[in-house]
Each structure stands twice: as C-alpha cells, then as structure tokens.
Design a protein around this motif. Structure first.
Motif, PDB file in Angstrom:
ATOM      1  N   PRO A  10      -3.256   3.557  -6.649  1.00 47.92           N
ATOM      2  CA  PRO A  10      -2.831   2.449  -7.509  1.00 47.92           C
ATOM      3  C   PRO A  10      -2.289   1.274  -6.697  1.00 47.92           C
ATOM      4  O   PRO A  10      -1.580   1.458  -5.702  1.00 47.92           O
ATOM      5  CB  PRO A  10      -1.736   3.078  -8.388  1.00 47.92           C
ATOM      6  CG  PRO A  10      -2.056   4.542  -8.393  1.00 47.92           C
ATOM      7  CD  PRO A  10      -2.628   4.834  -7.043  1.00 47.92           C
ATOM      8  N   ASN A  11      -2.687   0.083  -7.121  1.00 46.44           N
ATOM      9  CA  ASN A  11      -2.221  -1.175  -6.514  1.00 46.44           C
ATOM     10  C   ASN A  11      -2.718  -1.362  -5.077  1.00 46.44           C
ATOM     11  O   ASN A  11      -2.173  -2.186  -4.336  1.00 46.44           O
ATOM     12  CB  ASN A  11      -0.691  -1.269  -6.549  1.00 46.44           C
ATOM     13  CG  ASN A  11      -0.132  -1.162  -7.958  1.00 46.44           C
ATOM     14  OD1 ASN A  11      -0.675  -1.762  -8.895  1.00 46.44           O
ATOM     15  ND2 ASN A  11       0.923  -0.383  -8.121  1.00 46.44           N
ATOM     16  N   GLU A  12      -3.732  -0.590  -4.673  1.00 49.89           N
ATOM     17  CA  GLU A  12      -4.357  -0.774  -3.371  1.00 49.89           C
ATOM     18  C   GLU A  12      -5.846  -1.004  -3.555  1.00 49.89           C
ATOM     19  O   GLU A  12      -6.454  -0.490  -4.491  1.00 49.89           O
ATOM     20  CB  GLU A  12      -4.132   0.446  -2.477  1.00 49.89           C
ATOM     21  CG  GLU A  12      -2.727   0.601  -1.953  1.00 49.89           C
ATOM     22  CD  GLU A  12      -2.640   1.691  -0.901  1.00 49.89           C
ATOM     23  OE1 GLU A  12      -3.695   2.258  -0.535  1.00 49.89           O
ATOM     24  OE2 GLU A  12      -1.526   1.981  -0.441  1.00 49.89           O
ATOM     25  N   PRO A  13      -6.459  -1.788  -2.654  1.00 51.96           N
ATOM     26  CA  PRO A  13      -7.902  -2.019  -2.775  1.00 51.96           C
ATOM     27  C   PRO A  13      -8.693  -0.798  -2.334  1.00 51.96           C
ATOM     28  O   PRO A  13      -8.178   0.103  -1.673  1.00 51.96           O
ATOM     29  CB  PRO A  13      -8.138  -3.187  -1.802  1.00 51.96           C
ATOM     30  CG  PRO A  13      -7.068  -3.020  -0.768  1.00 51.96           C
ATOM     31  CD  PRO A  13      -5.866  -2.495  -1.509  1.00 51.96           C
ATOM     32  N   GLY A  14      -9.960  -0.781  -2.711  1.00 53.74           N
ATOM     33  CA  GLY A  14     -10.875   0.227  -2.199  1.00 53.74           C
ATOM     34  C   GLY A  14     -10.839   1.546  -2.939  1.00 53.74           C
ATOM     35  O   GLY A  14      -9.953   1.818  -3.747  1.00 53.74           O
ATOM     36  N   ASN A  72      -9.840   3.554   5.619  1.00 52.85           N
ATOM     37  CA  ASN A  72     -10.710   2.502   6.141  1.00 52.85           C
ATOM     38  C   ASN A  72     -10.007   1.153   6.020  1.00 52.85           C
ATOM     39  O   ASN A  72     -10.134   0.475   4.989  1.00 52.85           O
ATOM     40  CB  ASN A  72     -12.041   2.472   5.392  1.00 52.85           C
ATOM     41  CG  ASN A  72     -12.966   1.381   5.919  1.00 52.85           C
ATOM     42  OD1 ASN A  72     -12.849   0.971   7.073  1.00 52.85           O
ATOM     43  ND2 ASN A  72     -13.861   0.916   5.073  1.00 52.85           N
ATOM     44  N   PRO A  73      -9.271   0.725   7.047  1.00 54.64           N
ATOM     45  CA  PRO A  73      -8.562  -0.554   6.971  1.00 54.64           C
ATOM     46  C   PRO A  73      -9.448  -1.761   7.233  1.00 54.64           C
ATOM     47  O   PRO A  73      -8.978  -2.903   7.151  1.00 54.64           O
ATOM     48  CB  PRO A  73      -7.509  -0.412   8.073  1.00 54.64           C
ATOM     49  CG  PRO A  73      -8.180   0.452   9.098  1.00 54.64           C
ATOM     50  CD  PRO A  73      -9.009   1.441   8.300  1.00 54.64           C
ATOM     51  N   SER A  92      -7.026   3.482   1.663  1.00 53.72           N
ATOM     52  CA  SER A  92      -6.048   4.148   2.528  1.00 53.72           C
ATOM     53  C   SER A  92      -6.206   5.667   2.502  1.00 53.72           C
ATOM     54  O   SER A  92      -5.437   6.376   3.147  1.00 53.72           O
ATOM     55  CB  SER A  92      -4.623   3.785   2.090  1.00 53.72           C
ATOM     56  OG  SER A  92      -4.356   4.279   0.780  1.00 53.72           O
ATOM     57  N   LYS A  93      -7.197   6.183   1.769  1.00 47.00           N
ATOM     58  CA  LYS A  93      -7.350   7.625   1.620  1.00 47.00           C
ATOM     59  C   LYS A  93      -7.843   8.260   2.921  1.00 47.00           C
ATOM     60  O   LYS A  93      -8.958   8.000   3.367  1.00 47.00           O
ATOM     61  CB  LYS A  93      -8.345   7.936   0.494  1.00 47.00           C
ATOM     62  CG  LYS A  93      -7.836   7.651  -0.901  1.00 47.00           C
ATOM     63  CD  LYS A  93      -6.726   8.609  -1.292  1.00 47.00           C
ATOM     64  CE  LYS A  93      -6.297   8.420  -2.733  1.00 47.00           C
ATOM     65  NZ  LYS A  93      -5.188   9.323  -3.096  1.00 47.00           N
ATOM     66  N   PRO A  94      -7.036   9.112   3.531  1.00 49.68           N
ATOM     67  CA  PRO A  94      -7.519   9.840   4.712  1.00 49.68           C
ATOM     68  C   PRO A  94      -8.329  11.057   4.288  1.00 49.68           C
ATOM     69  O   PRO A  94      -8.271  11.503   3.137  1.00 49.68           O
ATOM     70  CB  PRO A  94      -6.231  10.260   5.406  1.00 49.68           C
ATOM     71  CG  PRO A  94      -5.280  10.481   4.269  1.00 49.68           C
ATOM     72  CD  PRO A  94      -5.640   9.448   3.220  1.00 49.68           C
TER      73      PRO A  94
END
Length: 275
Positions: free
Chosen positions: A63-67, A224-225, A119-121
């Motif tokens: 939530p509140n992050e892209p991708g 994936n930044p 940001s998902k590892p």
C-alpha cells in the motif's frame, strides 16, 4: 549482506568449464544464450500473460508504494510463444548438458515480473522445496527480458546444493496463503550467520543472458528500485533420475502430473519429455 560478483562466460556448447562450475557452485551465468528473435517473442507473450493471468497467478503490492510483484506458471499451456520456446528453444539442450542427462523433461515455466519501484523481495529459498520432484537432476534457467543490475538481481549461496538438505518452502509474501510447513522439513538457516560474503554470488545481466542453477541452490532477490520492470522467464527442467514424489505441503506450481505414482518417472502430458 553485500553480494559478490562472480565471473561469467559466453555460452559455448559442450564447454567442460561450464559443467564444472555448475557442479561445484550450483549456479552458472551464461552470456548470449537467447537471440533477439526469441527475446522479442517472449516479450510480446509476457504482455498478454500479465493482462490475462491464470487462476494460479499472484500479484503482490505494498500500500502507498508503486509497482507490483506478479507471477504465473504453466504459460506454455496457454500461449503459443511460450510453448514454442519450451519445445524449440535452446534451453532444453543446455539443461541436459548441465544435468549430464540423456533425457530432459520440461517441468514448468514461471513468469516473474517485479514492476518499477516494487519493494517486494524474494526470500531465501530452494526451488525444489516447492516441487513434486525427487532426484538430483533438476534445475532452473532464469532468463531476464530486461537489463538486471546488482540492485535487482538474484543472489545465490554458492555450493548450497551440496548441503544435501531440502528445506521447507516459504511464501513469497506475507499476504500469501502458501503453506510449505506440513512435511516437517527444516527451516532455512539464517544466511547472514552461516555464510560469509564470499559465499554469496550474483551477476548483472543483459537480455539474452541466463542464470542456470541447481534446484536445491539457495537464492533470493531484492525488490526492484529501478525505473523499469524486471521481467524474467524461469524454466524448470528435470533429468534421468527425476521422479514423482508426494508431499503434504502446498505445491508451486499447484499442479501434479497425470496419474503419476511415487517413484515413477516424471514425464507425462503435464510434464512433457522434450528429448
């Protein structure tokens, strides 16, 4: 933990050095394996696959992050480009060489997309922990369709396939309902405690390059930044000693073969033998 970067080599069929590195490290990086024609066809098929995910696909986000982090399996059964790639592309022969196997069975394909900013590892895991496959001749070939840098590539514990331990499978995200605990396998140890920086290897890659690794080699990936997606097609292969096993934990992919019995060869309609 800072991953180190190991050397890579151009793909040359029957190069003994490639097999030696795969046998020792459980992973090898090969350059220029896929040509532009195959890459273009897979990129086109990937767009369709993301838009029309199968019942087995996942899509994780924060939530509140892209991708987003998207995955789907068995694309070869639905999309001609992926089917032709599995049966006519160069990876079956490569898999047979690395496994030192006279036969090669195509277990499944797995499309993994980490969108820009995700940001998902991907946690430390072994591919074979998720499979209904026993035996030593099993591997994955990880083929990126986009440039991959140290910021979003895979990291491997070199030689971990020779630990002779199959660990419990883990979910790829907290929101996943996947359960890999029912077989009583040991949990993956804390890699930061049991391994040094020199034990961890990784590579930057260009489209056409591949990472080939044993199905028991421990590996992970960060998010994936970067400002572009990281699209990867993984294909999973099995050799002469591969056989069907029953496991109580969830499967990934959640698909079994056609009437296979424990100990029987893996090849069937669902898991076709390529040669």
């Amino acid at each position: 933990m800072q991953a180190t970067t190991n050397s890579a080599q151009s793909f040359i069929a029957d190069d003994a050095r490639i097999f030696e590195q795969y046998s020792q490290d459980g992973v090898v990086c090969l350059r220029n394996v896929l040509n532009e024609s195959w890459l273009n066809r897979l990129k086109e098929g990937t767009s369709d696959a993301i838009e029309q995910g199968s019942p087995h696909h996942f899509r994780f986000g924060t939530p509140n992050e892209p991708g987003f982090f998207f995955g789907d399996v068995m694309l070869w059964q639905r999309w001609p480009s992926f089917c032709e790639f599995a049966f006519e592309g160069p990876l079956a022969k490569l898999a047979g060489q690395l496994m030192n196997s006279q036969s090669v069975t195509f277990y499944h394909d797995f499309l993994l997309v980490k969108d820009a900013g995700s940001s998902k590892p991907t946690p430390w895991h072994q591919d074979q922990s998720y499979w209904c496959v026993g035996g030593d001749q099993a591997l994955t070939i990880w083929a990126p369709l986009d440039a991959v840098s140290s910021a979003n590539t895979l990291e491997f514990v070199r030689g971990s396939h020779r630990w002779n331990t199959l660990y419990a499978a883990v979910p790829f995200a907290d929101e996943s309902a996947f359960d890999g605990s029912r077989d009583g396998r040991p949990v993956i140890p804390d890699i930061t405690q049991c391994c040094s920086d020199e034990d961890i290897v990784s590579w930057s890659l260009q489209p056409g390059d591949c990472l080939a690794f044993h199905a028991r080699t421990l590996h992970r990936a960060p998010g994936n930044p970067l400002p572009h997606p990281r699209r990867v097609l993984s294909t999973c292969w099995a050799g002469d000693d591969a056989h069907y096993i029953e496991i109580a934990s969830d499967l990934a992919p959640p698909i079994k073969g056609d009437g296979l019995l424990p100990g029987a060869p893996l090849a069937c309609t669902t898991f076709p033998r390529i040669f």
